[in-house]
Write a protein that holds these residues in place. Structure first.
Motif, PDB file in Angstrom:
ATOM      1  N   LYS A   1     -15.875   7.421  -2.692  1.00  0.00           N
ATOM      2  CA  LYS A   1     -14.452   7.458  -3.102  1.00  0.00           C
ATOM      3  C   LYS A   1     -14.022   6.344  -3.914  1.00  0.00           C
ATOM      4  O   LYS A   1     -14.354   5.311  -3.921  1.00  0.00           O
ATOM      5  CB  LYS A   1     -13.632   7.390  -1.927  1.00  0.00           C
ATOM      6  N   PRO A   2     -13.048   6.557  -4.864  1.00  0.00           N
ATOM      7  CA  PRO A   2     -12.500   5.428  -5.715  1.00  0.00           C
ATOM      8  C   PRO A   2     -12.318   4.314  -4.914  1.00  0.00           C
ATOM      9  O   PRO A   2     -12.595   3.215  -5.473  1.00  0.00           O
ATOM     10  CB  PRO A   2     -11.455   6.027  -6.327  1.00  0.00           C
ATOM     11  N   TYR A   3     -11.681   4.491  -3.915  1.00  0.00           N
ATOM     12  CA  TYR A   3     -11.200   3.070  -3.220  1.00  0.00           C
ATOM     13  C   TYR A   3     -12.410   2.193  -2.678  1.00  0.00           C
ATOM     14  O   TYR A   3     -12.372   1.174  -2.593  1.00  0.00           O
ATOM     15  CB  TYR A   3     -10.260   3.435  -2.140  1.00  0.00           C
TER      16      TYR A   3
ATOM     17  N   ALA B   1     -13.741   0.632  -5.458  1.00  0.00           N
ATOM     18  CA  ALA B   1     -12.853  -0.770  -5.795  1.00  0.00           C
ATOM     19  C   ALA B   1     -12.968  -1.749  -4.847  1.00  0.00           C
ATOM     20  O   ALA B   1     -13.315  -2.958  -5.228  1.00  0.00           O
ATOM     21  CB  ALA B   1     -11.248  -0.392  -5.728  1.00  0.00           C
ATOM     22  N   GLN B   2     -13.479  -1.490  -3.554  1.00  0.00           N
ATOM     23  CA  GLN B   2     -13.945  -2.642  -2.204  1.00  0.00           C
ATOM     24  C   GLN B   2     -15.181  -3.193  -2.809  1.00  0.00           C
ATOM     25  O   GLN B   2     -15.297  -4.301  -2.361  1.00  0.00           O
ATOM     26  CB  GLN B   2     -13.712  -1.918  -1.240  1.00  0.00           C
TER      27      GLN B   2
ATOM     28  N   GLU C   1      -5.434   4.491  -5.226  1.00  0.00           N
ATOM     29  CA  GLU C   1      -6.936   4.615  -4.936  1.00  0.00           C
ATOM     30  C   GLU C   1      -7.489   4.030  -5.576  1.00  0.00           C
ATOM     31  O   GLU C   1      -8.736   3.354  -5.187  1.00  0.00           O
ATOM     32  CB  GLU C   1      -7.155   6.198  -4.757  1.00  0.00           C
ATOM     33  N   ILE C   2      -7.526   3.634  -6.981  1.00  0.00           N
ATOM     34  CA  ILE C   2      -8.509   2.954  -7.883  1.00  0.00           C
ATOM     35  C   ILE C   2      -8.529   1.519  -7.463  1.00  0.00           C
ATOM     36  O   ILE C   2      -9.419   0.835  -8.035  1.00  0.00           O
ATOM     37  CB  ILE C   2      -8.184   3.222  -9.282  1.00  0.00           C
ATOM     38  N   ILE C   3      -7.279   1.116  -6.972  1.00  0.00           N
ATOM     39  CA  ILE C   3      -6.965  -0.285  -6.754  1.00  0.00           C
ATOM     40  C   ILE C   3      -7.656  -0.788  -5.382  1.00  0.00           C
ATOM     41  O   ILE C   3      -7.681  -1.880  -4.919  1.00  0.00           O
ATOM     42  CB  ILE C   3      -5.973  -1.072  -6.902  1.00  0.00           C
ATOM     43  N   GLY C   4      -8.055   0.417  -4.534  1.00  0.00           N
ATOM     44  CA  GLY C   4      -8.687   0.039  -3.379  1.00  0.00           C
ATOM     45  C   GLY C   4      -7.885   0.374  -1.890  1.00  0.00           C
ATOM     46  O   GLY C   4      -8.170   0.031  -0.804  1.00  0.00           O
ATOM     47  N   VAL C   5      -6.864   1.216  -2.144  1.00  0.00           N
ATOM     48  CA  VAL C   5      -6.091   1.677  -1.102  1.00  0.00           C
ATOM     49  C   VAL C   5      -6.761   3.057  -0.469  1.00  0.00           C
ATOM     50  O   VAL C   5      -6.806   4.021  -1.334  1.00  0.00           O
ATOM     51  CB  VAL C   5      -4.492   1.879  -1.529  1.00  0.00           C
TER      52      VAL C   5
ATOM     53  N   PHE D   1      -6.274   1.845 -16.922  1.00  0.00           N
ATOM     54  CA  PHE D   1      -6.032   3.362 -17.608  1.00  0.00           C
ATOM     55  C   PHE D   1      -5.769   3.415 -19.154  1.00  0.00           C
ATOM     56  O   PHE D   1      -4.869   2.413 -19.552  1.00  0.00           O
ATOM     57  CB  PHE D   1      -5.240   4.341 -16.759  1.00  0.00           C
TER      58      PHE D   1
ATOM     59  N   LYS E   1       0.783  -1.433  -0.016  1.00  0.00           N
ATOM     60  CA  LYS E   1       0.079  -0.045  -0.037  1.00  0.00           C
ATOM     61  C   LYS E   1       0.645   1.224   0.132  1.00  0.00           C
ATOM     62  O   LYS E   1       0.672   2.217  -0.693  1.00  0.00           O
ATOM     63  CB  LYS E   1      -0.958  -0.171   1.165  1.00  0.00           C
TER      64      LYS E   1
ATOM     65  N   ARG F   1     -10.168  -1.436 -12.688  1.00  0.00           N
ATOM     66  CA  ARG F   1     -10.027  -0.777 -13.963  1.00  0.00           C
ATOM     67  C   ARG F   1      -8.646  -0.755 -14.448  1.00  0.00           C
ATOM     68  O   ARG F   1      -7.468  -0.732 -13.554  1.00  0.00           O
ATOM     69  CB  ARG F   1     -10.698   0.651 -14.054  1.00  0.00           C
TER      70      ARG F   1
ATOM     71  N   PHE G   1     -14.323   8.686  -9.768  1.00  0.00           N
ATOM     72  CA  PHE G   1     -13.332   9.710  -9.798  1.00  0.00           C
ATOM     73  C   PHE G   1     -14.197  10.949  -9.811  1.00  0.00           C
ATOM     74  O   PHE G   1     -13.725  11.760  -9.006  1.00  0.00           O
ATOM     75  CB  PHE G   1     -12.432   9.731 -10.981  1.00  0.00           C
TER      76      PHE G   1
ATOM     77  N   LEU H   1      -5.059  -6.194  -2.842  1.00  0.00           N
ATOM     78  CA  LEU H   1      -5.078  -5.605  -1.370  1.00  0.00           C
ATOM     79  C   LEU H   1      -6.562  -5.516  -0.842  1.00  0.00           C
ATOM     80  O   LEU H   1      -6.460  -5.482   0.346  1.00  0.00           O
ATOM     81  CB  LEU H   1      -4.346  -4.056  -1.683  1.00  0.00           C
ATOM     82  N   THR H   2      -7.596  -5.166  -1.488  1.00  0.00           N
ATOM     83  CA  THR H   2      -8.750  -5.190  -0.942  1.00  0.00           C
ATOM     84  C   THR H   2      -9.178  -6.330  -0.168  1.00  0.00           C
ATOM     85  O   THR H   2     -10.262  -6.394   0.737  1.00  0.00           O
ATOM     86  CB  THR H   2      -9.993  -4.942  -2.039  1.00  0.00           C
TER      87      THR H   2
ATOM     88  N   SER I   1     -16.044   4.738 -11.967  1.00  0.00           N
ATOM     89  CA  SER I   1     -15.088   4.140 -11.132  1.00  0.00           C
ATOM     90  C   SER I   1     -15.118   5.238  -9.781  1.00  0.00           C
ATOM     91  O   SER I   1     -14.177   5.026  -8.968  1.00  0.00           O
ATOM     92  CB  SER I   1     -13.695   4.018 -11.573  1.00  0.00           C
TER      93      SER I   1
END
Lengths: 358, 277
Positions: free
Chosen positions: B93-95, B98-99, A223-227, B106, A211, B104, B74, B126-127, B72
């Motif tokens: 929020k984007p995160y 994702a959860q 952020e887009i992968i969930g952090v 880019f 992270k 996605r 943003f 990570l999620t 997503s």
């Protein structure tokens, strides 16, 4: 030739993810640990411990801490000195308030308190980056030093405004105050250094470390992968400050014994630790050790060569040291931004194939 | 490969090539997005069904990427609702998006350059990794177990996308085409419900495009992942997708099977231009 991984197979993911996947590295690590624990304590005297080993071990912890924040999470900080001061004063207040509790607990608690303070001063990092964040942490540096100078409660209303470590023992062995044995203080610091390195390594190879590195490399993609950027940055500040707090507590209680905050934990301390990780290698635990060793050894070496052998005046040698460190910083930033650790990695890559590179 | 026009009423149906398309999983209702005085998206509605490959096409500046960014998280649209899995999605929020299972890639590769391919793919997990700071600092018990379990999933994705040989290579050293593939791997590692691909084939040569097309179809086929993609290569879009949304100047000008869209006069006008008299 002698450094190779042929015949060294990892058959499970757990093996592949260990700290030293190559057998040779692993054995060398055990050897270093063996020498550090079973050989050095029996050979050292006060001079070696106080001028070399203690500063090296303590600065290594601070460098590991700062490296987590700057090297792994990409958040520049110039507040290291201030956070070390928090650790030192927390340790002092704990030592004087609870004389019967073991020093181990005091040092760890000092780390926890510094972690909380660090997380607090990490809050601006959610909005600002780079140079601007560096300036914000600079404010932390000056504010904390000012606070410890101006509020007498922190130094127990002593007339000199200094704090000095009372005599405390651990398992019956004296480790603070003027009457300590060299090996005892060395071992005490060694335990914290090895422990810090192990914890830092475990954190950075796991999901928390990923992270942090994701935030460092590209915060939008992270952020887009969930952090959650807020939590990732604040944990980086907290963990980093935890280590820096421990090092500050050790620096005060074991190494110096008595501290005047502006002198011991001023802005130059922040820069010294930052130089250590730049020269040693950003984003590398080994680099933290290499940088700390380099900047602790350099003045000692210069003094031996310049003053003792060549007979130069001490002030010239002292200035020469500034010149050399400054030059090295520039050289490393331009030629090898990943520092000594990267040089070491490249050397290992080459050694794997040497002497038959094709 | 021509497909019949979509049976809108049916809850699920089977395509010509034998894949089952399920009910609606995501629905955009009357989305309007403004940047100051500029309306990037004007009152657009469309849905994405489970298991389908949904393409969003349109000329440059049509608002396709903005649309993806709304999905997503943003951008938060000024008007309209996003429905996901049968419930209206609050602004998040984007995160958090994702959860919820939306991954996605880019248009310009957004990989973590300082990390190895393996670490990049692992960030996709990570999620799912929940062990605490203390457990991880000791690397015992839950932390280690979790690391190995997630590594197995990451390795499956690495196998699937045929990037085993470069798993320990730092991403910064890879060529463009492989980076695109690694980015897809990172998104896939999250085992997403919906996978959003922003121009997965931009800047690729014909062979690389064919490879990527095959991967997209395989992902859809083997994992049943719903895919929404933006692409400029019309041949690719017409071959891959089940349904296509066409946008122009922020408006929706067509929606339907590739066959329908291709014969839509408004779409032809948008792409080829039309004489004004």
């Amino acid at each position: 030739m002698f450094y190779r991984e042929a015949g060294d197979f990892n058959t499970s993911y757990a093996q592949d993810q260990q700290t030293f996947p190559i057998k040779f590295d692993r054995y060398r690590y055990y050897l270093v640990l063996f020498v550090a624990i079973f050989v050095i304590p029996f050979m050292v005297n006060d001079y070696w411990v106080n001028s070399l080993f203690l500063p090296f071990l303590i600065y290594a912890i601070a460098a590991i801490g700062l490296n987590i924040l700057v090297g792994y999470c990409g958040q520049v900080s110039l507040g290291t000195g201030g956070f070390m001061a928090v650790g030192a004063y927390a340790c002092y207040k704990l030592m004087t308030a609870m004389p019967d509790v073991s020093m181990f607990i005091h040092i760890l608690l000092a780390g926890v308190i510094t972690a909380a303070v660090g997380a607090l001063f990490g809050l601006p990092s959610l909005r600002i980056k780079g140079f601007y964040l560096a300036v914000a942490t600079l404010a932390a540096q000056f504010f904390l030093v000012w606070l410890f100078n101006r509020v007498p409660w922190f130094y127990n209303y002593s007339a000199s405004g200094q704090i000095s470590a009372p005599e405390r023992d651990t398992f019956g062995i004296l480790i603070t105050g003027p009457n300590t044995d060299a090996w005892a203080t060395y071992m005490f610091c060694l335990i914290f250094t090895v422990g810090s390195a192990l914890v830092a390594r475990n954190l950075t190879r796991g999901s928390v470390g990923r992270k942090w590195m994701a935030i460092r490399d590209m915060d939008i993609a992270a952020e887009i992968i969930g952090v959650n950027p807020l939590r990732a940055k604040l944990t980086a500040f907290a963990v980093s400050s935890f280590f820096i707090g421990i090092s500050g507590a050790l620096f005060f209680s074991i190494y110096l014994g008595a501290v005047e905050v502006g002198e011991a934990f001023g802005i130059q301390k922040s820069f010294l630790v930052l130089f250590m990780i730049i020269i040693g290698g950003l984003g590398s635990i080994f680099g933290s050790f290499a940088g700390a060793a380099f900047l602790v050894l350099l003045p000692v070496l210069l003094k031996i060569v310049g003053v003792d052998w060549l007979g130069w005046p001490t002030d010239i040698v002292a200035h020469l040291q500034l010149v050399i460190v400054g030059g090295l910083i520039i050289i490393f930033l331009i030629a090898e931004p990943h520092g000594l650790a990267q040089l070491w990695r490249v050397a290992k890559e080459k050694l794997r194939l040497w002497p038959f590179p094709h | 490969m021509e497909r019949d026009s979509v049976k809108d009423q049916a809850d699920s149906y089977v395509t010509d090539d034998g894949r089952t398309i399920g009910p609606t999983v995501m629905e955009m209702k009357n989305i309007t997005l403004r940047f100051g005085g500029v309306e990037a998206i004007k009152d657009i509605s469309f849905d994405i069904r489970e298991g389908e490959i949904r393409a969003i096409i349109g000329p440059n500046g049509a608002g396709k990427s903005s649309m993806l960014n709304v999905i997503s998280g943003f951008y938060v649209p000024q008007e309209g609702e996003v429905w996901y899995k049968g419930a209206q999605r609050p602004p998040m929020k984007p995160y958090q998006v994702a959860q919820q299972g939306i991954a996605r890639t880019f248009q310009n590769i957004a990989l973590f350059e300082g990390m190895s391919v393996l670490d990049n793919v692992m960030t996709g997990r990570l999620t799912q990794m929940k062990s605490g700071l203390l457990a991880q600092s000791l690397w015992k018990g839950k932390a280690e177990r979790e690391e190995v379990e997630n590594r197995e999933i990451a390795e499956k994705v690495i196998d699937f996308l045929e990037i085993q040989a470069i798993r320990k290579t730092p991403v910064a050293r890879l060529p463009y085409g492989l980076k695109k593939r690694v980015e897809l791997a990172r998104a896939l590692a999250a085992e997403p419900t919906i996978l959003l691909l922003d121009e997965p084939m931009a800047g690729m040569n014909v062979e690389e495009k064919e490879d990527m097309s095959r991967f997209i179809l395989d992902v859809n086929d083997e994992f049943g992942t719903t895919i929404a993609l933006i692409e400029h290569d019309m041949g690719v879009v017409m071959d891959l997708s089940d349904r296509v949304v066409v946008m122009d100047y922020g408006r929706k000008i067509g929606d339907g099977s590739p066959h329908d869209v291709r014969n839509n006069q408004e779409v032809i006008d948008a792409y080829l231009g039309v004489a004004h008299d």
